[in-house]
Write a protein that holds these residues in place. Sequence first.
Motif, PDB file in Angstrom:
ATOM      1  N   ILE A  21       5.369  13.362   1.348  1.00 32.08           N
ATOM      2  CA  ILE A  21       4.963  13.075   2.732  1.00 32.08           C
ATOM      3  C   ILE A  21       4.274  11.713   2.807  1.00 32.08           C
ATOM      4  O   ILE A  21       4.549  10.899   3.705  1.00 32.08           O
ATOM      5  CB  ILE A  21       4.034  14.187   3.262  1.00 32.08           C
ATOM      6  N   THR A  22       3.399  11.447   1.854  1.00 30.66           N
ATOM      7  CA  THR A  22       2.698  10.157   1.825  1.00 30.66           C
ATOM      8  C   THR A  22       3.663   9.004   1.608  1.00 30.66           C
ATOM      9  O   THR A  22       3.535   7.949   2.233  1.00 30.66           O
ATOM     10  CB  THR A  22       1.626  10.170   0.720  1.00 30.66           C
ATOM     11  N   VAL A  23       4.632   9.188   0.710  1.00 30.37           N
ATOM     12  CA  VAL A  23       5.631   8.141   0.459  1.00 30.37           C
ATOM     13  C   VAL A  23       6.353   7.779   1.758  1.00 30.37           C
ATOM     14  O   VAL A  23       6.520   6.603   2.103  1.00 30.37           O
ATOM     15  CB  VAL A  23       6.640   8.592  -0.613  1.00 30.37           C
ATOM     16  N   ALA A  24       6.780   8.792   2.499  1.00 28.26           N
ATOM     17  CA  ALA A  24       7.514   8.550   3.747  1.00 28.26           C
ATOM     18  C   ALA A  24       6.638   7.851   4.788  1.00 28.26           C
ATOM     19  O   ALA A  24       7.098   6.949   5.493  1.00 28.26           O
ATOM     20  CB  ALA A  24       8.041   9.870   4.300  1.00 28.26           C
ATOM     21  N   VAL A  25       5.345   8.248   4.874  1.00 27.02           N
ATOM     22  CA  VAL A  25       4.450   7.662   5.870  1.00 27.02           C
ATOM     23  C   VAL A  25       4.149   6.199   5.539  1.00 27.02           C
ATOM     24  O   VAL A  25       4.212   5.315   6.409  1.00 27.02           O
ATOM     25  CB  VAL A  25       3.144   8.473   5.967  1.00 27.02           C
ATOM     26  N   VAL A  26       3.821   5.910   4.280  1.00 27.29           N
ATOM     27  CA  VAL A  26       3.452   4.549   3.880  1.00 27.29           C
ATOM     28  C   VAL A  26       4.643   3.595   3.988  1.00 27.29           C
ATOM     29  O   VAL A  26       4.495   2.424   4.354  1.00 27.29           O
ATOM     30  CB  VAL A  26       2.879   4.542   2.452  1.00 27.29           C
ATOM     31  N   MET A  27       5.847   4.096   3.679  1.00 27.33           N
ATOM     32  CA  MET A  27       7.038   3.233   3.686  1.00 27.33           C
ATOM     33  C   MET A  27       7.743   3.225   5.036  1.00 27.33           C
ATOM     34  O   MET A  27       8.905   2.812   5.141  1.00 27.33           O
ATOM     35  CB  MET A  27       8.009   3.680   2.591  1.00 27.33           C
ATOM     36  N   MET A  28       7.049   3.639   6.080  1.00 27.32           N
ATOM     37  CA  MET A  28       7.667   3.706   7.398  1.00 27.32           C
ATOM     38  C   MET A  28       8.106   2.322   7.876  1.00 27.32           C
ATOM     39  O   MET A  28       9.147   2.158   8.496  1.00 27.32           O
ATOM     40  CB  MET A  28       6.680   4.320   8.393  1.00 27.32           C
ATOM     41  N   GLN A  29       7.298   1.299   7.592  1.00 24.53           N
ATOM     42  CA  GLN A  29       7.652  -0.063   7.994  1.00 24.53           C
ATOM     43  C   GLN A  29       8.541  -0.698   6.928  1.00 24.53           C
ATOM     44  O   GLN A  29       8.349  -0.476   5.733  1.00 24.53           O
ATOM     45  CB  GLN A  29       6.397  -0.910   8.183  1.00 24.53           C
ATOM     46  N   PRO A  30       9.508  -1.510   7.336  1.00 22.30           N
ATOM     47  CA  PRO A  30      10.458  -2.058   6.357  1.00 22.30           C
ATOM     48  C   PRO A  30       9.915  -3.219   5.533  1.00 22.30           C
ATOM     49  O   PRO A  30      10.396  -3.439   4.418  1.00 22.30           O
ATOM     50  CB  PRO A  30      11.621  -2.540   7.245  1.00 22.30           C
ATOM     51  N   HIS A  31       8.930  -3.961   6.033  1.00 21.99           N
ATOM     52  CA  HIS A  31       8.491  -5.169   5.351  1.00 21.99           C
ATOM     53  C   HIS A  31       7.578  -4.851   4.168  1.00 21.99           C
ATOM     54  O   HIS A  31       6.642  -4.053   4.289  1.00 21.99           O
ATOM     55  CB  HIS A  31       7.785  -6.106   6.329  1.00 21.99           C
ATOM     56  N   ALA A  32       7.859  -5.497   3.042  1.00 22.43           N
ATOM     57  CA  ALA A  32       7.122  -5.215   1.807  1.00 22.43           C
ATOM     58  C   ALA A  32       5.633  -5.503   1.970  1.00 22.43           C
ATOM     59  O   ALA A  32       4.789  -4.748   1.478  1.00 22.43           O
ATOM     60  CB  ALA A  32       7.704  -6.046   0.663  1.00 22.43           C
ATOM     61  N   GLY A  33       5.290  -6.594   2.638  1.00 24.96           N
ATOM     62  CA  GLY A  33       3.878  -6.923   2.826  1.00 24.96           C
ATOM     63  C   GLY A  33       3.137  -5.861   3.604  1.00 24.96           C
ATOM     64  O   GLY A  33       1.990  -5.531   3.287  1.00 24.96           O
ATOM     65  N   ALA A  34       3.793  -5.298   4.635  1.00 29.38           N
ATOM     66  CA  ALA A  34       3.149  -4.253   5.435  1.00 29.38           C
ATOM     67  C   ALA A  34       2.964  -2.973   4.613  1.00 29.38           C
ATOM     68  O   ALA A  34       1.948  -2.283   4.748  1.00 29.38           O
ATOM     69  CB  ALA A  34       3.992  -3.958   6.673  1.00 29.38           C
ATOM     70  N   ILE A  35       3.943  -2.650   3.757  1.00 29.77           N
ATOM     71  CA  ILE A  35       3.842  -1.455   2.909  1.00 29.77           C
ATOM     72  C   ILE A  35       2.666  -1.585   1.944  1.00 29.77           C
ATOM     73  O   ILE A  35       1.850  -0.667   1.785  1.00 29.77           O
ATOM     74  CB  ILE A  35       5.156  -1.229   2.141  1.00 29.77           C
ATOM     75  N   ILE A  36       2.571  -2.743   1.288  1.00 32.49           N
ATOM     76  CA  ILE A  36       1.484  -2.957   0.330  1.00 32.49           C
ATOM     77  C   ILE A  36       0.130  -2.938   1.034  1.00 32.49           C
ATOM     78  O   ILE A  36      -0.831  -2.308   0.562  1.00 32.49           O
ATOM     79  CB  ILE A  36       1.696  -4.293  -0.418  1.00 32.49           C
ATOM     80  N   HIS A  37       0.060  -3.622   2.176  1.00 27.04           N
ATOM     81  CA  HIS A  37      -1.196  -3.665   2.944  1.00 27.04           C
ATOM     82  C   HIS A  37      -1.614  -2.257   3.381  1.00 27.04           C
ATOM     83  O   HIS A  37      -2.769  -1.854   3.199  1.00 27.04           O
ATOM     84  CB  HIS A  37      -1.000  -4.564   4.164  1.00 27.04           C
ATOM     85  N   LYS A  38      -0.664  -1.514   3.928  1.00 24.86           N
ATOM     86  CA  LYS A  38      -0.965  -0.157   4.391  1.00 24.86           C
ATOM     87  C   LYS A  38      -1.287   0.754   3.220  1.00 24.86           C
ATOM     88  O   LYS A  38      -2.169   1.631   3.312  1.00 24.86           O
ATOM     89  CB  LYS A  38       0.229   0.387   5.177  1.00 24.86           C
ATOM     90  N   GLY A  39      -0.584   0.557   2.094  1.00 24.26           N
ATOM     91  CA  GLY A  39      -0.823   1.395   0.918  1.00 24.26           C
ATOM     92  C   GLY A  39      -2.230   1.241   0.373  1.00 24.26           C
ATOM     93  O   GLY A  39      -2.918   2.236   0.097  1.00 24.26           O
ATOM     94  N   PHE A  40      -2.689   0.009   0.222  1.00 27.09           N
ATOM     95  CA  PHE A  40      -4.041  -0.218  -0.303  1.00 27.09           C
ATOM     96  C   PHE A  40      -5.108   0.247   0.681  1.00 27.09           C
ATOM     97  O   PHE A  40      -6.169   0.736   0.276  1.00 27.09           O
ATOM     98  CB  PHE A  40      -4.231  -1.685  -0.664  1.00 27.09           C
ATOM     99  N   GLN A  41      -4.827   0.109   1.983  1.00 26.61           N
ATOM    100  CA  GLN A  41      -5.776   0.639   2.961  1.00 26.61           C
ATOM    101  C   GLN A  41      -5.838   2.162   2.873  1.00 26.61           C
ATOM    102  O   GLN A  41      -6.910   2.757   3.016  1.00 26.61           O
ATOM    103  CB  GLN A  41      -5.362   0.205   4.369  1.00 26.61           C
ATOM    104  N   ARG A  42      -4.688   2.780   2.620  1.00 28.06           N
ATOM    105  CA  ARG A  42      -4.671   4.242   2.491  1.00 28.06           C
ATOM    106  C   ARG A  42      -5.440   4.690   1.252  1.00 28.06           C
ATOM    107  O   ARG A  42      -6.159   5.689   1.284  1.00 28.06           O
ATOM    108  CB  ARG A  42      -3.224   4.744   2.446  1.00 28.06           C
ATOM    109  N   ILE A  43      -5.286   3.970   0.155  1.00 26.45           N
ATOM    110  CA  ILE A  43      -6.026   4.296  -1.068  1.00 26.45           C
ATOM    111  C   ILE A  43      -7.531   4.161  -0.815  1.00 26.45           C
ATOM    112  O   ILE A  43      -8.322   5.040  -1.179  1.00 26.45           O
ATOM    113  CB  ILE A  43      -5.587   3.376  -2.222  1.00 26.45           C
ATOM    114  N   GLY A  44      -7.936   3.038  -0.198  1.00 22.74           N
ATOM    115  CA  GLY A  44      -9.357   2.839   0.079  1.00 22.74           C
ATOM    116  C   GLY A  44      -9.926   3.898   0.999  1.00 22.74           C
ATOM    117  O   GLY A  44     -11.016   4.438   0.752  1.00 22.74           O
TER     118      GLY A  44
END
Length: 352
Positions: free
Chosen positions: A59-82
């Motif tokens: 579920i988390t994989v699908a939510v974090v990768m919702m946006q296609p751009h790599a920069g947005a995925i990384i940015h959202k991923g680290f914010q989710r971890i924090g």
Amino acid sequence: MANFENINPSSRPGMYSRLKTLFLSHQQFAHALRITLALAFTLIFYQITALPHSMWGPITVAVVMMQPHAGAIIHKGFQRIGGTLLGALLGLVTLLFPQHLPALVPLWILLGCFFLSFQAKGKYTYVFFLAGITLLIVAYQDNSQQELSVALWRVCNILIGTLIAISFSSLFPIRALTSWQRLFTENLHDLRLLYQAHASAHTPHPDALLHLRQQVMDRHLQMINLLANVQKEQHANAELYRGILATQRSLISLMEQLIETHWSSDAGRRQLLEQAELADYQQQIAQVFDLLADNARHKIVVPEIAPLRMMAGQLAKGQEQLTLGPFGYLWLTRQLIQRLQELTEQLKKLKS
């Protein structure tokens, strides 16, 4: 474009080059394939490890990768971890509360949610929002060891899913900067076409000009939508890209005014066409548009403003009644030169 991502498939021969070209031209397909592969890896990972409460991983994989751009995925991923770690830490504090004071737990949850909601603003909104959700997941239990274990496994699987999503963001990476560069280059070429068309002695068909102007504005709006993701990929130059976009909007506006002023009257048009120096000057401006669009490596020389003053003086000689159109046109041309100089400086800063 200066310091923009340089994608040149022909410079990388082989299977990788062909695949990269395919995915860049079919970005939605590449995005869907990347999510599918990430989910497949996640399911295999949980099948092998047999971790409890594994549903939160995919579920988390699908939510974090919702946006296609790599920069947005990384940015959202680290914010989710924090946000997840902050919320889990605040939730685990409740374990230190004395058992005979059960009212402390809901009070702590309310205070925590108030603080996190108050801080949820600006670019860290997502962090504090997820921290509040995680705090509720961890702290809002019936004080049983089993329920606490369930909450902590949820947090763990969310972190695992986020790390998988970040890892797969580099597979078939879709860069917002690549799309931004393409749109910017195409707009500069079309602005040059518009400028040359309006400077021609033969009046272009209005429908053709309208179509070209609409294309330029449509691309500009797409660039505005991409700006946030471009800034995530290029943190150091975030404000510079915003400035480039503002300069481009000024160029578009000036181009539209130049067209209207040039054709405001037949008399004014004839006055401008009689200026022999103006044709050469207009050709220099068109060349600047091309050099900027083609990311010229040599120095770009923007025409001087002084010749415009001379042309205005020649228009004024021997005329009893002055037509506003030609003078307005020369003033707008001066503003266009200044914006081109500004854009040249902005792109130069990207190279440094």
